[in-house]
Design a protein around this motif. Structure first.
Motif, PDB file in Angstrom:
ATOM      1  N   PHE A   1      -0.806  -3.137  -7.254  1.00 19.58           N
ATOM      2  CA  PHE A   1      -0.968  -4.318  -8.081  1.00 19.58           C
ATOM      3  C   PHE A   1       0.183  -4.303  -9.246  1.00 19.58           C
ATOM      4  CE2 PHE A   1      -4.656  -3.678  -6.138  1.00 19.58           C
ATOM      5  CZ  PHE A   1      -5.131  -5.056  -5.361  1.00 19.58           C
ATOM      6  N   ASP A   2       0.581  -5.624  -9.571  1.00 17.50           N
ATOM      7  CA  ASP A   2       1.176  -5.802 -10.782  1.00 17.50           C
ATOM      8  C   ASP A   2       0.258  -5.543 -11.876  1.00 17.50           C
ATOM      9  OD1 ASP A   2       0.039  -8.181 -11.306  1.00 17.50           O
ATOM     10  OD2 ASP A   2       2.433  -9.240 -10.551  1.00 17.50           O
ATOM     11  N   ILE A   3       0.408  -5.702 -13.183  1.00 15.49           N
ATOM     12  CA  ILE A   3      -0.259  -5.551 -14.368  1.00 15.49           C
ATOM     13  C   ILE A   3      -1.190  -6.762 -14.591  1.00 15.49           C
ATOM     14  CG2 ILE A   3       1.023  -6.510 -16.325  1.00 15.49           C
ATOM     15  CD1 ILE A   3      -1.078  -3.018 -16.389  1.00 15.49           C
ATOM     16  N   ARG A   4      -0.867  -7.849 -13.902  1.00 15.29           N
ATOM     17  CA  ARG A   4      -1.611  -9.135 -14.022  1.00 15.29           C
ATOM     18  C   ARG A   4      -2.757  -9.036 -12.672  1.00 15.29           C
ATOM     19  NH1 ARG A   4       3.225  -9.552 -15.633  1.00 15.29           N
ATOM     20  NH2 ARG A   4       3.868 -10.724 -17.431  1.00 15.29           N
ATOM     21  N   GLY A   5      -2.590  -8.009 -12.009  1.00 13.35           N
ATOM     22  CA  GLY A   5      -3.640  -7.955 -10.884  1.00 13.35           C
ATOM     23  C   GLY A   5      -2.967  -8.858  -9.428  1.00 13.35           C
ATOM     24  N   ASN A   6      -1.814  -8.813  -9.461  1.00 13.23           N
ATOM     25  CA  ASN A   6      -1.146  -9.548  -8.230  1.00 13.23           C
ATOM     26  C   ASN A   6      -0.775  -8.442  -7.325  1.00 13.23           C
ATOM     27  OD1 ASN A   6      -1.168 -12.363  -9.252  1.00 13.23           O
ATOM     28  ND2 ASN A   6       0.605 -11.615 -10.646  1.00 13.23           N
ATOM     29  N   PHE A   7      -1.170  -8.649  -5.884  1.00 10.41           N
ATOM     30  CA  PHE A   7      -0.804  -7.587  -4.965  1.00 10.41           C
ATOM     31  C   PHE A   7       0.676  -7.345  -4.834  1.00 10.41           C
ATOM     32  CE2 PHE A   7      -0.259  -6.601  -0.461  1.00 10.41           C
ATOM     33  CZ  PHE A   7      -0.905  -5.187  -0.418  1.00 10.41           C
ATOM     34  N   LEU A   8       1.046  -5.997  -4.672  1.00  6.92           N
ATOM     35  CA  LEU A   8       2.217  -5.579  -4.106  1.00  6.92           C
ATOM     36  C   LEU A   8       2.321  -5.104  -3.145  1.00  6.92           C
ATOM     37  CD1 LEU A   8       3.309  -4.464  -7.820  1.00  6.92           C
ATOM     38  CD2 LEU A   8       3.916  -6.610  -6.987  1.00  6.92           C
ATOM     39  N   ASN A   9       1.661  -4.100  -2.810  1.00 12.88           N
ATOM     40  CA  ASN A   9       1.874  -3.407  -1.534  1.00 12.88           C
ATOM     41  C   ASN A   9       0.717  -2.187  -1.102  1.00 12.88           C
ATOM     42  OD1 ASN A   9       3.173  -2.330   0.825  1.00 12.88           O
ATOM     43  ND2 ASN A   9       5.000  -1.517  -0.396  1.00 12.88           N
ATOM     44  N   TYR A  10       0.694  -1.795  -0.154  1.00 15.12           N
ATOM     45  CA  TYR A  10      -0.221  -0.830   0.160  1.00 15.12           C
ATOM     46  C   TYR A  10       0.639   0.737   0.040  1.00 15.12           C
ATOM     47  CZ  TYR A  10      -3.048  -4.366   2.282  1.00 15.12           C
ATOM     48  OH  TYR A  10      -3.858  -5.558   2.815  1.00 15.12           O
ATOM     49  N   ILE A  11      -0.279   1.760  -0.267  1.00 18.24           N
ATOM     50  CA  ILE A  11       0.269   3.259  -0.245  1.00 18.24           C
ATOM     51  C   ILE A  11      -0.395   3.810   0.898  1.00 18.24           C
ATOM     52  CG2 ILE A  11       0.532   5.079  -1.619  1.00 18.24           C
ATOM     53  CD1 ILE A  11       1.960   2.690  -2.700  1.00 18.24           C
ATOM     54  N   ALA A  12       0.211   4.553   1.677  1.00 23.31           N
ATOM     55  CA  ALA A  12      -0.436   5.357   2.694  1.00 23.31           C
ATOM     56  C   ALA A  12      -1.191   4.688   3.725  1.00 23.31           C
ATOM     57  CB  ALA A  12      -1.254   6.672   1.862  1.00 23.31           C
ATOM     58  N   THR A  13      -0.590   3.830   3.992  1.00 26.49           N
ATOM     59  CA  THR A  13      -1.371   3.244   5.037  1.00 26.49           C
ATOM     60  C   THR A  13      -1.079   4.152   6.407  1.00 26.49           C
ATOM     61  OG1 THR A  13       0.945   1.556   5.801  1.00 26.49           O
ATOM     62  CG2 THR A  13      -1.030   0.852   4.349  1.00 26.49           C
ATOM     63  N   GLY A  14      -1.856   3.869   7.325  1.00 27.33           N
ATOM     64  CA  GLY A  14      -1.596   4.662   8.652  1.00 27.33           C
ATOM     65  C   GLY A  14      -1.960   6.331   8.425  1.00 27.33           C
ATOM     66  N   GLU A  15      -1.357   7.272   9.137  1.00 26.56           N
ATOM     67  CA  GLU A  15      -1.387   8.779   8.930  1.00 26.56           C
ATOM     68  C   GLU A  15      -0.320   9.132   7.985  1.00 26.56           C
ATOM     69  OE1 GLU A  15      -1.001  10.489  12.785  1.00 26.56           O
ATOM     70  OE2 GLU A  15      -3.132   9.797  13.518  1.00 26.56           O
TER      71      GLU A  15
ATOM     72  N   ASP B   1       5.711   9.814  -4.509  1.00 24.51           N
ATOM     73  CA  ASP B   1       6.488   9.175  -5.516  1.00 24.51           C
ATOM     74  C   ASP B   1       6.151   7.999  -5.608  1.00 24.51           C
ATOM     75  OD1 ASP B   1       7.862   7.502  -3.553  1.00 24.51           O
ATOM     76  OD2 ASP B   1       9.697   8.823  -3.177  1.00 24.51           O
ATOM     77  N   ASP B   2       7.095   7.524  -6.766  1.00 25.58           N
ATOM     78  CA  ASP B   2       6.745   6.264  -7.339  1.00 25.58           C
ATOM     79  C   ASP B   2       7.049   4.985  -6.473  1.00 25.58           C
ATOM     80  OD1 ASP B   2       9.436   6.162  -7.551  1.00 25.58           O
ATOM     81  OD2 ASP B   2       9.541   5.786  -9.568  1.00 25.58           O
ATOM     82  N   ARG B   3       7.668   5.121  -5.366  1.00 26.02           N
ATOM     83  CA  ARG B   3       7.902   4.166  -4.186  1.00 26.02           C
ATOM     84  C   ARG B   3       6.924   4.493  -3.102  1.00 26.02           C
ATOM     85  NH1 ARG B   3      14.659   4.145  -3.880  1.00 26.02           N
ATOM     86  NH2 ARG B   3      15.208   3.833  -5.782  1.00 26.02           N
TER      87      ARG B   3
ATOM     88  N   TYR C   1      -2.633   1.178  -9.554  1.00 20.67           N
ATOM     89  CA  TYR C   1      -3.219   1.826  -8.206  1.00 20.67           C
ATOM     90  C   TYR C   1      -4.647   1.495  -8.291  1.00 20.67           C
ATOM     91  CZ  TYR C   1       1.634   3.771  -7.945  1.00 20.67           C
ATOM     92  OH  TYR C   1       2.836   4.176  -8.167  1.00 20.67           O
ATOM     93  N   VAL C   2      -5.173   1.126  -6.956  1.00 20.78           N
ATOM     94  CA  VAL C   2      -6.645   1.315  -6.781  1.00 20.78           C
ATOM     95  C   VAL C   2      -7.030   1.840  -5.330  1.00 20.78           C
ATOM     96  CG1 VAL C   2      -8.834  -0.363  -6.772  1.00 20.78           C
ATOM     97  CG2 VAL C   2      -6.749  -1.064  -8.031  1.00 20.78           C
ATOM     98  N   SER C   3      -8.007   2.858  -5.416  1.00 20.10           N
ATOM     99  CA  SER C   3      -8.264   3.398  -4.231  1.00 20.10           C
ATOM    100  C   SER C   3      -9.696   2.889  -3.554  1.00 20.10           C
ATOM    101  CB  SER C   3      -8.315   4.903  -4.428  1.00 20.10           C
ATOM    102  OG  SER C   3      -9.289   5.417  -5.394  1.00 20.10           O
ATOM    103  N   GLU C   4      -9.920   2.616  -2.513  1.00 20.38           N
ATOM    104  CA  GLU C   4     -11.006   1.971  -2.010  1.00 20.38           C
ATOM    105  C   GLU C   4     -11.697   2.991  -0.871  1.00 20.38           C
ATOM    106  OE1 GLU C   4     -10.671  -2.401  -0.834  1.00 20.38           O
ATOM    107  OE2 GLU C   4      -8.363  -1.757  -0.706  1.00 20.38           O
ATOM    108  N   LYS C   5     -13.108   3.405  -1.252  1.00 22.75           N
ATOM    109  CA  LYS C   5     -13.739   4.244  -0.463  1.00 22.75           C
ATOM    110  C   LYS C   5     -13.923   3.803   0.963  1.00 22.75           C
ATOM    111  CE  LYS C   5     -18.076   6.967  -0.295  1.00 22.75           C
ATOM    112  NZ  LYS C   5     -18.672   6.212   0.939  1.00 22.75           N
ATOM    113  N   ASP C   6     -14.463   2.535   0.979  1.00 27.13           N
ATOM    114  CA  ASP C   6     -14.753   1.990   2.326  1.00 27.13           C
ATOM    115  C   ASP C   6     -13.832   1.377   3.069  1.00 27.13           C
ATOM    116  OD1 ASP C   6     -17.521   3.275   2.261  1.00 27.13           O
ATOM    117  OD2 ASP C   6     -18.174   1.420   0.686  1.00 27.13           O
TER     118      ASP C   6
END
Length: 322
Positions: A132-146, A180-182, A120-125
């Protein structure tokens, strides 16, 4: 403050509740660790094994043929990327670059690695969390929108609890969120304020084995502890005879201690999980055992501490010994 580069020792007593009439004597646990400088990794720059204002570091607590137990993941904020280092500090790979598309970053400041080898990576800006998976491939966004009627604002430090739930410091909204993990929203804790259970720009979180949550309440210069339902348990800020915490920016916890990156005082502080001060290590500078605005902090299974020494553009490794 007694500082010895390479070693510092201070005893702390954790004393049980006051005796009731006829009760057995309380158990007294003597916690007497020392902290020693081990190494530092990185130089200012944008090449391999170089950093530009790294803000967070996480040591993988699980491993497989791809990761290896104890690999080090760094949120290299100024270079808008994540770097992975081997246990000896050697470069393994990197992913990310500046932008707002999937897999791109704009000031990544928080990182967490779960038990499914996901990052998981959080971005301030960009005000978001990417998965991401462990190799750095994008999987999904968490908490998009409100999330609970508010969008993320300056998301910061994150941690994963023993059940795989993700905690995230939504610093601009003065709250902590649990998923949760999903990626399903579970709980919100906090709101702006100075009272118990409220925050002023929380920057880091850490969940212990008993699922208690510790929060670096940076603007209020304190650490708060919550139970699994988000109820406040205690807060602490005093560091014995030393200066109290000033803008704590990083948190980690193990079976015995809470580890705090005390950014405003350029040191690392150790407390018991009940908030009793144990020791402080470090001072402002760029030498061994010195820091310049330390932020993210993580632990490995050998009792070593890894600190994102942000202003010195490096990762510092310390050892805790009993």
């Amino acid at each position: 403050m007694k500082v010895m580069i390479g070693s510092i020792t201070l005893a702390a007593l954790l004393v049980g509740p006051a005796l009731a009439m006829g009760a057995a004597p309380p158990t007294v646990e003597v916690i007497n660790p020392s902290v020693e400088y081990v190494a530092d990794y990185g130089l200012p720059g944008s090449g391999e094994r170089q950093f530009y204002y790294p803000h967070d570091v996480k040591v993988a607590q699980v491993g497989d043929l791809e990761t290896g137990l104890g690999n080090i993941f760094v949120a290299d904020s100024g270079n808008n990327r994540v770097e992975r280092l081997d246990r000896d500090g050697s470069f393994v790979y990197q992913f990310g670059s500046f932008g707002s598309a999937a897999g791109k970053f704009n000031t990544p400041v928080g990182i967490a690695v779960d038990f499914n080898y996901r990052i998981y990576v959080s971005e301030k800006d960009n005000d978001r969390i990417q998965l991401f998976d462990i190799r750095g491939n994008f999987l999904n966004y968490i908490a998009t929108g409100e999330v609970n009627f508010r969008s993320l604002r300056d998301p910061a430090g994150m941690d994963v609890d023993p059940l795989g739930n993700l905690y995230m410091a939504d610093s601009g909204n003065d709250r902590v969120l649990k998923f949760d993990d999903r990626g399903n929203f579970l709980l919100e804790v906090g709101g702006y304020g100075t009272g118990s259970g409220f925050f002023n720009r929380p920057l880091a979180v850490a969940a212990d084995r008993d699922r208690y949550l510790f929060v670096a309440d940076s603007g209020n210069n304190r650490i708060q502890k919550f139970d699994v339902d988000g109820r406040p348990v205690l807060s602490f800020s005093q560091a014995g005879v030393e200066a109290p915490l000033a803008s704590p920016q990083g948190l980690a916890v193990d079976d015995k201690l809470v580890y705090v990156s005390d950014g405003g005082n350029n040191r690392v502080c150790l407390f018991t999980r009940q908030g009793k001060f144990v020791l402080a290590f470090g001072k402002k500078g760029s030498g061994k055992g010195e820091f310049n605005n330390p932020s993210g902090i993580s632990l490995d299974r050998k009792g070593h501490i890894y600190i994102a020494d942000t202003g010195n553009h490096r990762i510092v490794e310390l050892a805790v010994k009993y």
